[in-house]
Design a protein around this motif. Sequence first.
Motif, PDB file in Angstrom:
ATOM      1  N   LEU A  69       0.604  -1.099  -0.081  1.00 16.08           N
ATOM      2  CA  LEU A  69       0.004  -0.390  -0.281  1.00 16.08           C
ATOM      3  C   LEU A  69       1.064   0.851   0.058  1.00 16.08           C
ATOM      4  CD1 LEU A  69      -2.707   0.750   0.208  1.00 16.08           C
ATOM      5  CD2 LEU A  69      -2.349   1.058   2.999  1.00 16.08           C
ATOM      6  N   SER A  70       1.921   1.024   0.431  1.00 15.20           N
ATOM      7  CA  SER A  70       2.670   2.680   0.607  1.00 15.20           C
ATOM      8  C   SER A  70       3.797   2.349  -0.284  1.00 15.20           C
ATOM      9  CB  SER A  70       3.769   2.609   2.444  1.00 15.20           C
ATOM     10  OG  SER A  70       4.487   3.099   2.240  1.00 15.20           O
ATOM     11  N   PRO A  71       4.171   3.518  -1.056  1.00 14.28           N
ATOM     12  CA  PRO A  71       4.692   3.857  -2.034  1.00 14.28           C
ATOM     13  C   PRO A  71       6.182   3.813  -1.276  1.00 14.28           C
ATOM     14  CG  PRO A  71       3.287   5.330  -2.470  1.00 14.28           C
ATOM     15  CD  PRO A  71       3.375   4.157  -1.175  1.00 14.28           C
ATOM     16  N   GLY A  72       6.057   4.463  -0.022  1.00 13.46           N
ATOM     17  CA  GLY A  72       7.365   4.920   0.989  1.00 13.46           C
ATOM     18  C   GLY A  72       8.717   3.228   1.012  1.00 13.46           C
ATOM     19  N   MET A  73       7.290   2.380   1.829  1.00 12.88           N
ATOM     20  CA  MET A  73       8.145   1.276   1.764  1.00 12.88           C
ATOM     21  C   MET A  73       8.369   0.187   0.874  1.00 12.88           C
ATOM     22  SD  MET A  73       7.767   0.504   4.818  1.00 12.88           S
ATOM     23  CE  MET A  73       6.894  -1.171   5.855  1.00 12.88           C
ATOM     24  N   LEU A  74       7.888   0.630  -0.925  1.00 11.62           N
ATOM     25  CA  LEU A  74       8.283  -0.089  -2.101  1.00 11.62           C
ATOM     26  C   LEU A  74       9.650   0.435  -2.303  1.00 11.62           C
ATOM     27  CD1 LEU A  74       4.671  -0.322  -3.801  1.00 11.62           C
ATOM     28  CD2 LEU A  74       6.492  -2.242  -2.816  1.00 11.62           C
ATOM     29  N   ALA A  75       9.883   2.021  -2.124  1.00  8.61           N
ATOM     30  CA  ALA A  75      10.506   2.590  -2.131  1.00  8.61           C
ATOM     31  C   ALA A  75      11.913   1.839  -1.562  1.00  8.61           C
ATOM     32  CB  ALA A  75      11.071   3.913  -2.163  1.00  8.61           C
ATOM     33  N   GLN A  76      12.099   1.146  -0.289  1.00  9.23           N
ATOM     34  CA  GLN A  76      13.325   0.689   0.513  1.00  9.23           C
ATOM     35  C   GLN A  76      13.387  -0.812   0.043  1.00  9.23           C
ATOM     36  OE1 GLN A  76      15.028   1.536   3.390  1.00  9.23           O
ATOM     37  NE2 GLN A  76      13.651   3.953   2.175  1.00  9.23           N
ATOM     38  N   ALA A  77      12.031  -1.507  -0.647  1.00  5.87           N
ATOM     39  CA  ALA A  77      12.042  -2.496  -1.405  1.00  5.87           C
ATOM     40  C   ALA A  77      13.151  -2.378  -2.157  1.00  5.87           C
ATOM     41  CB  ALA A  77      10.724  -3.410  -1.472  1.00  5.87           C
ATOM     42  N   ARG A  78      12.695  -1.485  -3.105  1.00  9.91           N
ATOM     43  CA  ARG A  78      12.941  -1.259  -4.598  1.00  9.91           C
ATOM     44  C   ARG A  78      14.427  -1.380  -4.526  1.00  9.91           C
ATOM     45  NH1 ARG A  78       8.626   1.675  -5.851  1.00  9.91           N
ATOM     46  NH2 ARG A  78       6.975   0.213  -7.331  1.00  9.91           N
ATOM     47  N   SER A  79      15.327  -0.859  -3.138  1.00  6.74           N
ATOM     48  CA  SER A  79      16.943  -0.795  -3.135  1.00  6.74           C
ATOM     49  C   SER A  79      17.437  -1.857  -3.324  1.00  6.74           C
ATOM     50  CB  SER A  79      17.088   0.856  -2.097  1.00  6.74           C
ATOM     51  OG  SER A  79      16.270   0.001  -1.299  1.00  6.74           O
ATOM     52  N   ARG A  80      16.920  -2.632  -2.460  1.00  5.71           N
ATOM     53  CA  ARG A  80      16.999  -4.141  -1.814  1.00  5.71           C
ATOM     54  C   ARG A  80      17.239  -5.169  -3.053  1.00  5.71           C
ATOM     55  NH1 ARG A  80      15.156  -5.758   4.117  1.00  5.71           N
ATOM     56  NH2 ARG A  80      15.546  -3.172   5.688  1.00  5.71           N
ATOM     57  N   HIS A  81      15.717  -5.003  -4.056  1.00  2.00           N
ATOM     58  CA  HIS A  81      15.263  -5.313  -5.383  1.00  2.00           C
ATOM     59  C   HIS A  81      15.475  -5.458  -6.537  1.00  2.00           C
ATOM     60  CE1 HIS A  81      15.727  -8.931  -1.306  1.00  2.00           C
ATOM     61  NE2 HIS A  81      14.433  -8.519  -1.427  1.00  2.00           N
ATOM     62  N   PRO A  82      15.772  -4.311  -6.961  1.00  2.00           N
ATOM     63  CA  PRO A  82      15.380  -3.535  -8.139  1.00  2.00           C
ATOM     64  C   PRO A  82      15.675  -3.935  -9.160  1.00  2.00           C
ATOM     65  CG  PRO A  82      17.858  -3.586  -7.583  1.00  2.00           C
ATOM     66  CD  PRO A  82      17.339  -4.542  -5.859  1.00  2.00           C
ATOM     67  N   ASP A  83      15.550  -5.054  -9.573  1.00 10.14           N
ATOM     68  CA  ASP A  83      14.912  -6.147 -10.441  1.00 10.14           C
ATOM     69  C   ASP A  83      13.540  -6.641 -10.607  1.00 10.14           C
ATOM     70  OD1 ASP A  83      17.604  -5.540 -11.661  1.00 10.14           O
ATOM     71  OD2 ASP A  83      18.374  -7.636 -10.671  1.00 10.14           O
ATOM     72  N   LEU A  84      13.220  -7.075  -8.953  1.00  9.11           N
ATOM     73  CA  LEU A  84      11.188  -7.317  -8.928  1.00  9.11           C
ATOM     74  C   LEU A  84      10.539  -6.690  -9.995  1.00  9.11           C
ATOM     75  CD1 LEU A  84      11.650  -9.316  -5.981  1.00  9.11           C
ATOM     76  CD2 LEU A  84      12.701 -10.538  -8.572  1.00  9.11           C
ATOM     77  N   ASP A  85       9.311  -7.171  -9.741  1.00  9.76           N
ATOM     78  CA  ASP A  85       8.018  -5.929  -9.983  1.00  9.76           C
ATOM     79  C   ASP A  85       7.568  -6.158  -8.435  1.00  9.76           C
ATOM     80  OD1 ASP A  85       6.369  -5.023 -11.397  1.00  9.76           O
ATOM     81  OD2 ASP A  85       4.905  -6.743 -11.665  1.00  9.76           O
ATOM     82  N   LEU A  86       7.824  -4.191  -8.003  1.00  7.32           N
ATOM     83  CA  LEU A  86       6.690  -4.372  -7.325  1.00  7.32           C
ATOM     84  C   LEU A  86       6.201  -3.125  -7.127  1.00  7.32           C
ATOM     85  CD1 LEU A  86      10.468  -4.529  -5.202  1.00  7.32           C
ATOM     86  CD2 LEU A  86       8.928  -5.573  -4.980  1.00  7.32           C
ATOM     87  N   VAL A  87       4.864  -3.291  -6.486  1.00  2.66           N
ATOM     88  CA  VAL A  87       3.574  -2.495  -7.496  1.00  2.66           C
ATOM     89  C   VAL A  87       2.814  -1.687  -6.115  1.00  2.66           C
ATOM     90  CG1 VAL A  87       2.853  -3.446  -9.487  1.00  2.66           C
ATOM     91  CG2 VAL A  87       1.948  -4.466  -7.661  1.00  2.66           C
ATOM     92  N   VAL A  88       2.412  -0.761  -6.216  1.00  3.56           N
ATOM     93  CA  VAL A  88       2.006  -0.382  -5.017  1.00  3.56           C
ATOM     94  C   VAL A  88       0.357  -0.444  -5.356  1.00  3.56           C
ATOM     95  CG1 VAL A  88       1.061   1.610  -4.247  1.00  3.56           C
ATOM     96  CG2 VAL A  88       3.443   1.811  -5.179  1.00  3.56           C
ATOM     97  N   ALA A  89      -0.412  -1.063  -4.467  1.00  2.33           N
ATOM     98  CA  ALA A  89      -1.907  -1.468  -4.841  1.00  2.33           C
ATOM     99  C   ALA A  89      -2.033  -2.363  -3.181  1.00  2.33           C
ATOM    100  CB  ALA A  89      -1.709  -3.066  -5.270  1.00  2.33           C
ATOM    101  N   GLY A  90      -2.999  -2.149  -2.656  1.00  5.95           N
ATOM    102  CA  GLY A  90      -3.607  -2.835  -1.393  1.00  5.95           C
ATOM    103  C   GLY A  90      -4.167  -4.367  -1.991  1.00  5.95           C
ATOM    104  N   HIS A  91      -4.599  -4.562  -0.591  1.00  2.00           N
ATOM    105  CA  HIS A  91      -5.128  -6.347  -0.863  1.00  2.00           C
ATOM    106  C   HIS A  91      -5.996  -6.730  -1.507  1.00  2.00           C
ATOM    107  CE1 HIS A  91      -1.491  -6.972   1.703  1.00  2.00           C
ATOM    108  NE2 HIS A  91      -2.018  -7.538   2.933  1.00  2.00           N
ATOM    109  N   ALA A  92      -7.538  -5.330  -1.429  1.00  2.70           N
ATOM    110  CA  ALA A  92      -8.595  -5.942  -2.186  1.00  2.70           C
ATOM    111  C   ALA A  92      -8.443  -5.325  -3.294  1.00  2.70           C
ATOM    112  CB  ALA A  92      -9.119  -5.126  -0.847  1.00  2.70           C
ATOM    113  N   ALA A  93      -7.614  -4.748  -3.936  1.00  3.10           N
ATOM    114  CA  ALA A  93      -7.545  -4.603  -5.381  1.00  3.10           C
ATOM    115  C   ALA A  93      -6.150  -4.874  -6.295  1.00  3.10           C
ATOM    116  CB  ALA A  93      -7.850  -3.071  -5.574  1.00  3.10           C
ATOM    117  N   LEU A  94      -5.931  -5.826  -6.348  1.00  3.51           N
ATOM    118  CA  LEU A  94      -4.620  -5.891  -7.009  1.00  3.51           C
ATOM    119  C   LEU A  94      -4.096  -6.100  -8.329  1.00  3.51           C
ATOM    120  CD1 LEU A  94      -3.781  -9.914  -4.749  1.00  3.51           C
ATOM    121  CD2 LEU A  94      -3.365  -7.112  -3.889  1.00  3.51           C
TER     122      LEU A  94
END
Length: 221
Positions: A76-101
Amino acid sequence: MTDATRVGYDVVAASYAELLPDTRYEAPVDLAMVRHFVDAMPDRPASVLEAGCGTGRMITFLTQLDGALDITGSDLSPGMLAQARSRHPDLDLVVAGHAALPFDDDRFDGVLAWYSVIHTPPHELGAVFDEFARVLRPGGVLLLGYQAGTGDRRLDRPYGHDVELTAYLHHTPYVCDALRAHGFGIDTVLDRAARPAEKHAQGFVLARSVTPADPPASRRA
């Protein structure tokens, strides 16, 4: 609630990544459930969604368990995903809530929701489970981790920041009933007592997407 949760995690993202860099705070039995999840997926190489991946620490653990996993993350959080992308730059990481994937039907062999339903009120779990069932292939597996119990709690100044978050405890029998009502059979259930550093018991449920030829079964661990 959703907006407040998103904003709160955007604020704490960098501190969260620093304070929780890996799985050092999980109990061995908690991580055994994640290993069970990986082993239970029907196909290899398996496609996995970590729903609520946060800063990506559990993605790191999944890749350590099986480097061939095809992992996608959502949060849900773009800020959290920014941290995840710094660790895993090659993965598909998207902003989304559980109820609307934003994924096609039958996209994944497994969905990991590791402490990411804690901000979902119990009465709203059904919509989340419907969406998890939709993106899972028949026979695919879902692993949930959460604080077990009833009621809610307010997190004041989480990770040292001046924000407020509301988290919900989930009663494991209720979780299992909701899963059964929304397209899952129960495979493995584990509730464990709180450790000295924890305030609450912890719950874990491994469930499998049910097909007409695959009636629900239950096994308790």
